[in-house]
Design an enzyme around this catalytic site. Structure first.
Site, PDB file in Angstrom:
ATOM      1  N   HIS A 101     -76.470 -61.385  50.144  1.00 37.62           N
ATOM      2  CA  HIS A 101     -77.399 -60.965  51.049  1.00 37.62           C
ATOM      3  C   HIS A 101     -77.737 -61.861  51.937  1.00 37.62           C
ATOM      4  O   HIS A 101     -77.960 -63.306  51.570  1.00 37.62           O
ATOM      5  CB  HIS A 101     -78.569 -60.192  50.482  1.00 37.62           C
ATOM      6  N   HIS A 103     -80.924 -63.167  54.541  1.00 33.71           N
ATOM      7  CA  HIS A 103     -82.302 -62.703  54.910  1.00 33.71           C
ATOM      8  C   HIS A 103     -82.470 -62.866  56.271  1.00 33.71           C
ATOM      9  O   HIS A 103     -81.732 -63.923  57.077  1.00 33.71           O
ATOM     10  CB  HIS A 103     -83.274 -63.873  54.355  1.00 33.71           C
TER      11      HIS A 103
HETATM   12  P1  AMP Z   1     -82.578 -64.702  47.153  1.00 32.15           P
HETATM   13  O1  AMP Z   1     -83.455 -65.789  46.621  1.00 32.15           O
HETATM   14  O2  AMP Z   1     -81.600 -65.373  48.156  1.00 32.15           O
HETATM   15  O3  AMP Z   1     -81.444 -64.333  45.911  1.00 32.15           O
HETATM   16  O4  AMP Z   1     -83.315 -63.563  47.458  1.00 32.15           O
HETATM   17  C1  AMP Z   1     -83.483 -62.523  46.776  1.00 32.15           C
HETATM   18  C2  AMP Z   1     -84.615 -61.920  47.667  1.00 32.15           C
HETATM   19  O5  AMP Z   1     -84.518 -60.243  47.174  1.00 32.15           O
HETATM   20  C3  AMP Z   1     -85.989 -62.196  47.297  1.00 32.15           C
HETATM   21  O6  AMP Z   1     -86.516 -62.743  48.593  1.00 32.15           O
HETATM   22  C4  AMP Z   1     -86.656 -61.092  46.549  1.00 32.15           C
HETATM   23  O7  AMP Z   1     -88.083 -60.711  47.178  1.00 32.15           O
HETATM   24  C5  AMP Z   1     -85.778 -59.966  47.196  1.00 32.15           C
HETATM   25  N1  AMP Z   1     -85.795 -58.559  46.238  1.00 32.15           N
HETATM   26  C6  AMP Z   1     -85.417 -58.517  44.935  1.00 32.15           C
HETATM   27  N2  AMP Z   1     -85.402 -57.303  44.390  1.00 32.15           N
HETATM   28  C7  AMP Z   1     -85.813 -56.598  45.397  1.00 32.15           C
HETATM   29  C8  AMP Z   1     -85.726 -55.294  45.838  1.00 32.15           C
HETATM   30  N3  AMP Z   1     -85.756 -54.422  44.617  1.00 32.15           N
HETATM   31  N4  AMP Z   1     -86.123 -54.848  46.849  1.00 32.15           N
HETATM   32  C9  AMP Z   1     -86.121 -55.405  47.970  1.00 32.15           C
HETATM   33  N5  AMP Z   1     -86.121 -56.933  47.887  1.00 32.15           N
HETATM   34  C10 AMP Z   1     -85.958 -57.498  46.574  1.00 32.15           C
END
Ligand code: AMP
Ligand code: ZN
Length: 139
Positions: A101, A103
């Site tokens: 993903h 950001h």
């Molecule tokens: P990373 O640390 O780059 O793996 O980012 C994961 C991101 O996903 C974090 O910013 C979380 O807040 C976000 N996240 C986790 N679960 C969900 C969800 N169900 N819906 C939206 N965002 C999520």
């Protein structure tokens, strides 16, 4: 190409509801549930790739253009002054969800402050040695 145990596969394919802001054949873009700033979004490919190293060429060739589109829309709709693209690969880099993903984090005048680091001060010799090591691997 889905992983049945992966929450982002379910969100990207619409099996779990999300605050989606964009969808096409390849991606769903959603708002992050734990935002770093107002409007923080995540670009999720519909196919499962654990991280950037697994991403296929077709998806990687589209993701940056989509990030630009989302960032431009944020500037117009939210009034942010800029935005950061952040993309974590591996636990050591802060990755917590192992479905690629990107950001898209809107940045506003006056904060909040983030995505910054204390600059190091390597010697020229150290830089040359490091550059040599990485360059060799890239050849
Ligand atoms: P990373 O640390 O780059 O793996 O980012 C994961 C991101 O996903 C974090 O910013 C979380 O807040 C976000 N996240 C986790 N679960 C969900 C969800 N169900 N819906 C939206 N965002 C999520
Ligand atoms: Zn997945």
């Amino acid at each position: 190409m889905r992983d049945e145990t992966c929450i982002f596969c379910k969100i990207a394919n619409g099996d779990i509801p999300s605050s989606a802001i964009y969808e096409d054949e390849w991606f769903r873009v959603i708002l992050d549930l734990g935002p770093a700033s107002r409007g923080h979004a995540l670009i999720l490919p519909k196919n499962h790739f654990a991280d950037l190293l697994e991403l296929d060429e077709e998806t990687s060739s589209k993701v940056l253009a989509l990030a630009a589109k989302v960032g431009a829309a944020m500037k117009k709709s939210l009034g942010c002054a800029g935005f950061n693209l952040v993309q974590n690969n591996g636990e050591a880099a802060g990755q917590t969800v192992f479905h690629f993903h990107m950001h898209v984090i809107p940045r506003y005048e006056g904060g909040p402050r983030m995505v910054s680091w204390e600059p190091g001060s390597p010697s020229r010799e150290e830089l040359a040695e490091l550059a040599g090591r990485i360059r060799q691997e890239l050849e």
